[in-house]
Design an enzyme around this catalytic site. Structure first.
Site, PDB file in Angstrom:
ATOM      1  N   ALA A   1      38.262  43.565  19.990  1.00 18.25           N
ATOM      2  CA  ALA A   1      38.100  44.102  21.342  1.00 18.25           C
ATOM      3  C   ALA A   1      38.523  43.068  22.381  1.00 18.25           C
ATOM      4  O   ALA A   1      39.484  43.253  23.104  1.00 18.25           O
ATOM      5  CB  ALA A   1      36.668  44.530  21.569  1.00 18.25           C
ATOM      6  N   CYS A   2      37.795  41.950  22.427  1.00 15.42           N
ATOM      7  CA  CYS A   2      38.073  40.925  23.425  1.00 15.42           C
ATOM      8  C   CYS A   2      38.425  39.646  22.694  1.00 15.42           C
ATOM      9  O   CYS A   2      37.666  39.243  21.840  1.00 15.42           O
ATOM     10  CB  CYS A   2      36.828  40.707  24.294  1.00 15.42           C
ATOM     11  SG  CYS A   2      37.080  39.662  25.705  1.00 15.42           S
ATOM     12  N   PRO A   3      39.513  38.973  22.929  1.00 14.75           N
ATOM     13  CA  PRO A   3      40.500  39.187  23.986  1.00 14.75           C
ATOM     14  C   PRO A   3      41.532  40.283  23.710  1.00 14.75           C
ATOM     15  O   PRO A   3      42.377  40.500  24.564  1.00 14.75           O
ATOM     16  CB  PRO A   3      41.192  37.818  24.075  1.00 14.75           C
ATOM     17  CG  PRO A   3      41.099  37.262  22.709  1.00 14.75           C
ATOM     18  CD  PRO A   3      39.818  37.787  22.136  1.00 14.75           C
ATOM     19  N   GLY A   4      41.483  40.948  22.589  1.00 15.63           N
ATOM     20  CA  GLY A   4      42.289  42.145  22.417  1.00 15.63           C
ATOM     21  C   GLY A   4      43.622  41.964  21.713  1.00 15.63           C
ATOM     22  O   GLY A   4      44.086  40.859  21.489  1.00 15.63           O
TER      23      GLY A   4
END
Lengths: 78, 394
Positions: free
Chosen positions: A13-16
């Site tokens: 998800a993050c940083p993706g």
């Protein structure tokens, strides 16, 4: 004919997925093909925006089940 | 006690926390680190852009450890997961029942032409407090021109730190009434990797007259003689001073089997259980592992608690939770996400900036006495879970 590389950014998800694509793109040369697998829904508008702003070529963008598959051809490196 | 011999590698937040927690259970804990000092990494920003002293943010590793932990100041060079043994650079052989690698990420300046020379000239606020002092030496003397903060790669510690640097630098130049523009060069199509949060950050940037930014700018190289950053499409951008965020790689430890590390040297773990793939007596926490979340102190902190609980037979899991503060001089937002939730919407507020200051104040004692501080962190983390903040944001 260029090389083909697959980038698996599923469950990231993050940083993706764009983070993983950035790493793969650095290594690539014009004519190479990069396939990216992702599950983050934000990736669909992101990859479209990335293609438009960097001037590379989107060959395929598909969603199958929860997995998004984008195939790009590297064309915009100097 | 069964499984009593614990080896911890690294004297960062994760290594200190997990050592202090496990030694409190009556285990025999050995911590190996080659750096006798621990420093609060986010403070590099205050050193680089506010001229603060590095000394205020440093403590000896020894002072942050329970005296019952055996501290070895040496570099771990080899780790044999199959035989449960490790070797230090000076030749000390160690055996363990459990190993926890918390060795952090290694900064790499060789993946981009011109980066190493640029680092030597301008420093950065990622590598060390000393490198951050170098940034301050440039920033504090700039009277006009352009300071560029360039982000070649996105797998970095504290993903909002490039933005923090831009805000703090811009604030400094504004207060000092200097004619300096700060420009952020960012590789993703939005100014932050997540589109909604990017809008919030972008509008804050627009409220500064001395901030500029470029998205989808992929840095290829730096020409220090002509003072230009060169993009992968051949475009050139001129700078007067340049701070580049270095590439991040896994730690320099020879791990056997080699398959335990990925192509960049990060240690492969189960992203929730944090054990090194296929070993139930070996873990990797924080920046050194390959979990698909941000490289951030909060991952090391929560990872330390997960591993402590798992070694004690409890079924704890790491959710991928992040809590990265993005500060300006007087406001902040937090990038809060986990494996199942993208970052939640945020509004800049002064209270959040105050919370960051409170965290800085409790940082060192919270490492030394994790059990005492856990209830405070629990209240915060539980109240701000992504599924609780939800659509409404924070």
């Amino acid at each position: 004919m260029g090389d083909k590389k697959t980038v698996d950014a599923r469950g990231m998800a993050c940083p993706g997925p764009i983070a993983k694509l950035t790493r793969a793109y650095r290594e690539a040369k014009n004519g190479d093909v990069i396939e990216i697998l992702a599950t983050d829904q934000g990736f669909i508008p992101d990859i479209k925006a990335w293609i438009e702003s960097t001037g590379n070529k989107l060959i395929e963008l598909k969603q199958d089940g929860g997995v998004i598959r984008a195939v790009i051809e590297v064309t915009a490196k100097k | 006690m069964n499984g009593e011999k614990v080896l911890v590698v690294g004297g960062g937040a994760g290594g200190l926390l997990v050592s202090n927690l496990l030694v409190g259970d009556g285990r025999e804990v050995t911590l190996v680190t080659n750096n006798p000092e621990h420093y609060f990494q986010p403070a590099n920003l205050f050193i680089a852009f506010k001229g603060e002293s590095p000394e205020s943010y440093k403590r000896s590793v020894e002072s942050l450890l329970d005296p019952k932990v055996r501290l070895i100041l040496d570099k771990l060079s080899k780790l044999d997961l199959g035989n449960r043994t490790a070797l230090t650079e000076r030749g000390k052989r160690l055996e363990y029942d459990y190993v926890i690698v918390a060795a952090g990420a290694r900064m790499d300046y060789n993946s981009l032409p011109g980066m190493k020379e640029n680092f030597e000239m301008f420093g950065d606020y990622y590598s060390s407090p000393e490198a951050a002092v170098k940034v301050w030496n440039t920033v504090s003397r700039m009277k006009n021109g352009k300071l560029i903060i360039g982000v070649p790669d996105l797998i970095i510690k504290c993903p909002p730190a490039p933005h923090k640097g831009v805000f703090l630098a811009a604030e400094f130049f504004k207060k000092e009434k200097r004619d300096v523009t700060v420009e952020l060069l960012y590789p993703s199509p939005h100014i932050y990797t997540e589109a909604e949060l990017a809008k919030t950050i972008e509008s804050k940037m627009k409220s500064f007259s001395n901030i500029e930014y470029r998205t989808s700018f992929l840095i290829d190289s730096v020409d220090k003689d002509r003072k230009v950053v060169i993009g992968m499409n051949g475009e050139e951008i001129k700078y007067d001073a340049l701070v580049l965020i270095p590439f991040h790689k896994g730690p320099e430890i020879d791990v056997n089997p080699a398959e335990a590390r990925d192509d960049d040297g990060f240690i492969k773990v189960d992203k929730r259980k944090l054990n090194i793939t296929s070993y139930d007596d070996a873990f990797a926490i924080g920046d050194c592992n390959n979990a698909p979340t941000s490289k951030t102190g909060v991952a090391a902190h929560l990872g330390a608690f997960v591993v402590w609980k798992r070694i004690n037979g409890r079924n704890a899991e790491y959710s991928g939770r992040t809590n990265c503060p993005l500060i300006t001089d007087d406001e902040a937002i937090f990038v809060i996400s986990d494996y199942d939730h993208k970052p939640v919407g945020q509004r800049f507020s002064r209270l959040k900036r105050l919370m960051e200051d409170l965290f800085v104040a409790m940082y060192f004692p919270s490492l030394r006495y994790p059990r005492k501080f856990e209830p405070i962190f629990d209240v915060y983390f539980n109240a701000t879970e992504p599924n609780i903040l939800g659509e409404k944001g924070w």
